[in-house]
Design a protein around this motif. Structure first.
Motif, PDB file in Angstrom:
ATOM      1  N   PRO A 177      -7.620  -6.429 -15.809  1.00 13.08           N
ATOM      2  CA  PRO A 177      -8.863  -6.987 -15.144  1.00 13.08           C
ATOM      3  C   PRO A 177      -9.207  -6.532 -13.733  1.00 13.08           C
ATOM      4  N   LYS A 178      -8.033  -5.791 -12.981  1.00 15.82           N
ATOM      5  CA  LYS A 178      -8.698  -5.311 -11.758  1.00 15.82           C
ATOM      6  C   LYS A 178      -7.354  -4.142 -11.419  1.00 15.82           C
ATOM      7  N   ASP A 179      -7.982  -2.887 -11.552  1.00  8.58           N
ATOM      8  CA  ASP A 179      -7.069  -1.844 -11.259  1.00  8.58           C
ATOM      9  C   ASP A 179      -6.805  -1.758  -9.867  1.00  8.58           C
ATOM     10  N   SER A 180      -5.570  -1.863  -9.495  1.00 10.62           N
ATOM     11  CA  SER A 180      -5.040  -1.589  -8.047  1.00 10.62           C
ATOM     12  C   SER A 180      -5.305  -0.268  -7.345  1.00 10.62           C
ATOM     13  N   GLY A 181      -5.472   0.670  -8.481  1.00 10.75           N
ATOM     14  CA  GLY A 181      -5.401   2.195  -7.916  1.00 10.75           C
ATOM     15  C   GLY A 181      -4.286   2.799  -7.770  1.00 10.75           C
ATOM     16  N   ASP A 182      -3.890   3.649  -8.610  1.00 10.43           N
ATOM     17  CA  ASP A 182      -2.638   4.634  -8.378  1.00 10.43           C
ATOM     18  C   ASP A 182      -2.556   5.226  -6.976  1.00 10.43           C
TER      19      ASP A 182
END
Length: 816
Positions: free
Chosen positions: A325-330
């Protein structure tokens, strides 16, 4: 009948003279009368303190050959039902035999002691003491009680049994279910009339006696052998004696049948980040199921995966969906992007998803339907977030296609739509076929036949220009291919002449063409061929020599209306490319795939095959060699250049069954003019019980293609294995190595441990990222460590390692 285990000093109860001293047949509902007329008195049991599992456990060395055939190599024994082959008794027609060391009867009760045994066929009740209430028809038993029926055994220190209602309640009880290899214990164990087992303060496991590798412990556990379901409240899962999971409620399958319940988790790391998935299986109906998998990926966030399967009378359907739902970002990716790395794309705060739908319909019907639709939110999804609970086979593009067809007596008609989502950043998108309609008629009269092929396709595209700036041509194409043929096959060989006509016409979109270009070009040609072969067999029939001759003529037709039709000099070519050259290509009537070229031909193929058979008729090996000879230049190509060579490379192939367990195959392409090997492949496959070994090699010399480009040189070695290391350990791995570039394409190594009641797989994998638009030398590697555990009887964890092994190790089967 006398009891062979009776003590010598047992005092038999005196039987009334009017009663026969032998077992008798009891009618249903006459249990009170039966106990009142006790027939045989003797001491039927001695001291016993074993659990149910210990009583029926047989070590490997005591099992019969038939039982050993069913035993897994990692198991040290099996639970054996002494009445395994006994038919279920008919209560109205089966003797009930009762033995006891003592008996006392009055108007309200019957008391049996000094060892009691009641048996009706394979149903047995045994205890030291029994007090039977005639009014309630319930029996109170004490002293090493056990009740046995087909497939199960229940024991306890004491028990209360409803003789009519088939209910029992044990204190400090234990049970074993032979077929599912399950056992358990409980402070209070109840056997309900429905057949369910209820365990209070109980444990449950599929491990062997005294093995506590894993078990479920709970205040209340319910086992339903009819539905093969288990339920529990306030349950703790122990692994190796340590508590690893608590749940206030759990529902789980028993055995290997499809049952709803929580599966064990899948744990892994990719590029150092934790990736854990917890699947839950839902058996919706006999023809429907679903797997729901919450998942957490470190650096990305929480995900959800869903797989739904439906099987109908005429179709099957699979829906797979995965979402973040919401990519925290690698963090590593974001840092590289911030530093100016243009090969990566930030998906931070984005909703990312994957959807796959597969449908096959028309089982046992004249019609059929086939849908394969896949789509992802972005081209990096499969590379960064590959599904943990299901498999998406192709990682370079996702097919979006549907096909529907109908088979008449002599005609087959179909309609097809096709698109593909491209996941490579340095490759052009493919054409969309919206729609493609085909109709083919086939008629036969004895050895004579005719085929009538028709096709219409509309080619569209999402872009107007390719990545290199060239114009993309769109439009419609219609084709026909009418053929007359004769086919005669016999033991001495075969002969198959044919002749036909081909034609095609276009309706090209005018706004993409030169002003003077023909937007409605039409081409046609005629052709004839003769395919023939002979079979020479030696006297004992174990060897054959099979020469083959194939002649093809197709009249040249000018294709200039398809060349240089745009202002930047592009040619009409929607779906056509040269066929890969090999031995089979020597005998084909076309040298192109697709339908944009009517290739000219005046050529002869000579081929020779040698086969050798074992004495039982099974093939030992076959070797084939062949070459094409051209009598005219090939003037039709993908562009306006001609091919003037007078002969083709020599092509060969072979296969050999070196033994029942070893199979080898390969191919070769050799240029006699340059005296160079152009292509070669070799494969060796060995399998034997739990042994599996594959060796593969591919070589292709760099050479100029019909498009004018240079082909990529291939020099690759592929080694994979699945090998036992004792009864419980398996080593598995793959090394896919590019010899020319001197680097790995994919490497993984791992092990599988099977303890009879659980299985562990661990794989460390490193693979080349082929989806980034970098030079070959700069493409990075992805790496991960994956772990799966399967508690046998409760279902497996995810499918990640299973799918990897099936895709990478030829011949691997999870159930091997």
């Amino acid at each position: 009948m006398p009891n062979p285990n009776a003590c010598d000093n047992a005092k038999p109860f005196k039987i009334p003279a009017q009663q026969p001293a032998r077992p008798f047949r009891a009618a249903r509902g006459q249990l009170i009368k039966l106990l009142s007329m006790l027939l045989i008195v003797g001491n039927s049991s001695g001291a016993r303190s074993e659990t149910a599992a210990e009583m029926d456990w047989q070590p490997r060395n005591l099992l019969t050959p038939a039982q050993l055939q069913l035993l897994k190599p990692a198991c040290h024994g099996a639970y054996v039902d002494p009445f395994d082959n006994s038919p279920a008794p008919d209560p109205a027609n089966t003797l009930i035999e009762i033995e006891a060391g003592s008996a006392d009867m009055n108007e309200t009760h019957i008391e049996l002691g000094k060892g009691v045994r009641v048996q009706q066929g394979p149903r047995v009740i045994q205890a030291e003491h029994m007090l039977f209430n005639k009014a309630t028809e319930k029996a109170a038993m004490t002293g090493d009680v056990y009740i046995r029926q087909a497939g199960s055994l229940i024991t306890g220190e004491s028990a209360s049994v409803n003789m009519v209602g088939n209910e029992a309640e044990f204190t400090n009880g234990s049970f074993v279910a032979h077929e599912t290899h399950m056992r358990g214990t409980a402070g209070r164990l109840a056997h309900e009339a429905s057949g369910k087992l209820v365990l209070e303060d109980g444990t449950f496991t599929s491990c062997e006696p005294n093995d506590k590798a894993w078990l479920l412990a709970g205040k209340n556990l319910t086992i339903d052998p009819e539905s093969l379901q288990g339920y529990g409240r306030d349950v703790v899962v122990y692994v190796g004696g340590l508590p690893v999971l608590y749940t206030p409620y759990i529902r789980f399958p028993i055995g290997n049948t499809r049952q709803s319940g929580l599966l064990t988790p899948s744990i892994g790391t990719v590029d150092g980040g934790l990736d854990i998935a917890q699947p839950w299986y839902w058996n919706i109906a006999p023809n429907q199921d679903a797997t729901i998998t919450p998942r957490y990926v470190a650096g990305r966030g929480a995900m959800l995966e869903l797989e739904y399967r439906h099987l109908g009378y005429t179709s099957e359907n699979i829906v797979q969906f995965s979402t973040l739902p919401k990519d925290s970002g690698d963090e590593d990716n974001e840092a590289l992007i911030a530093s100016g790395d243009e090969t990566l794309t930030s998906h931070k705060d984005e909703t990312r998803w994957l959807m796959q739908f597969d449908h096959r319909g028309g089982f046992q019907q004249p019609w059929y339907s086939d849908i394969n639709y896949g789509e992802v939110s972005d081209i990096d999804f499969l590379r960064e977030l590959p599904a943990a609970s299901f498999n998406v086979a192709n990682e370079t593009y996702l097919t979006q296609a549907a096909r529907f067809g109908y088979d008449f007596t002599n005609w087959h008609v179909s309609a097809n739509v096709y698109n593909a989502q491209n996941l490579l950043v340095d490759v052009d998108d493919s054409y969309r076929r919206l729609p493609q309609i085909q109709a083919e008629g086939n008629y036969r009269l004895g050895d004579f036949g005719t085929s009538l092929y028709h096709e219409y396709v509309h080619f569209g595209h999402s872009d107007t220009h390719r990545l290199n700036g060239n114009t993309i041509i769109t439009g419609e194409r219609a084709r026909i291919d009418y053929q007359l043929n004769y086919q005669r096959d016999a033991s001495w060989g075969f002969i198959r002449p044919s002749m036909g006509v081909q034609g095609m016409s276009y309706q090209l979109d005018q706004d993409q063409l030169r002003s003077d270009a023909d937007n409605k070009p039409a081409l046609s040609t005629h052709y004839a061929s003769l395919d023939s072969g002979l079979v020479f067999e030696n006297s004992n029939g174990q060897q054959t020599l099979e020469p083959r001759l194939f002649y093809l003529f197709r009249q040249y037709t000018d294709h200039k209306a398809l060349f240089n039709v745009t202002d930047d000099g592009q040619d009409v070519n929607f779906d056509t490319s040269p066929l890969t050259f090999g031995y089979d290509q020597l005998f084909r009537k076309r040298r192109f795939t697709g339908g944009d070229r009517l290739d000219d031909a005046n050529q002869l193929t000579l081929g020779l095959t040698h086969r050798y058979f074992r004495s039982n008729g099974e093939p030992l090996w076959d070797v084939s060699l062949g070459q094409l000879f051209y009598f005219d230049d090939r003037r039709v190509g993908l562009n306006e250049e001609s091919d003037t060579s007078q002969e083709s490379d020599i092509a060969g192939q072979f296969s050999a069954s070196l033994s029942d367990n070893i199979r080898s195959l390969g191919s070769v392409q050799y240029n006699p003019k340059t005296k160079k090997l152009m292509r070669a492949s070799y494969g060796l496959h060995y399998t034997n019980d739990n042994w599996l070994f594959n060796l593969g090699y591919r070589y292709a010399r760099e050479q100029q293609l019909a498009t004018g480009d240079l082909s990529q040189k291939i020099d690759q070695l592929d080694l994979s294995f699945f090998l036992p290391a004792g009864n419980q350990w398996r080593l598995l791995g793959r090394s896919f190595y590019d010899i020319d570039e001197q680097r790995e394409l994919e490497t993984f190594i791992g092990f599988e441990y099977d303890s009879c009641c659980y299985r562990i797989r661990t794989v460390a994998r490193r693979w080349l990222d082929a989806q980034l638009a970098l030079t070959e030398d700069d493409r990075p590697y992805d790496q991960g460590l994956f772990f799966e555990i399967e508690l046998l009887g409760l279902g497996s964890s995810g499918k990640r390692i299973e799918n990897l092994l099936k895709d990478s190790i030829f011949g691997y089967d999870q159930d091997r």
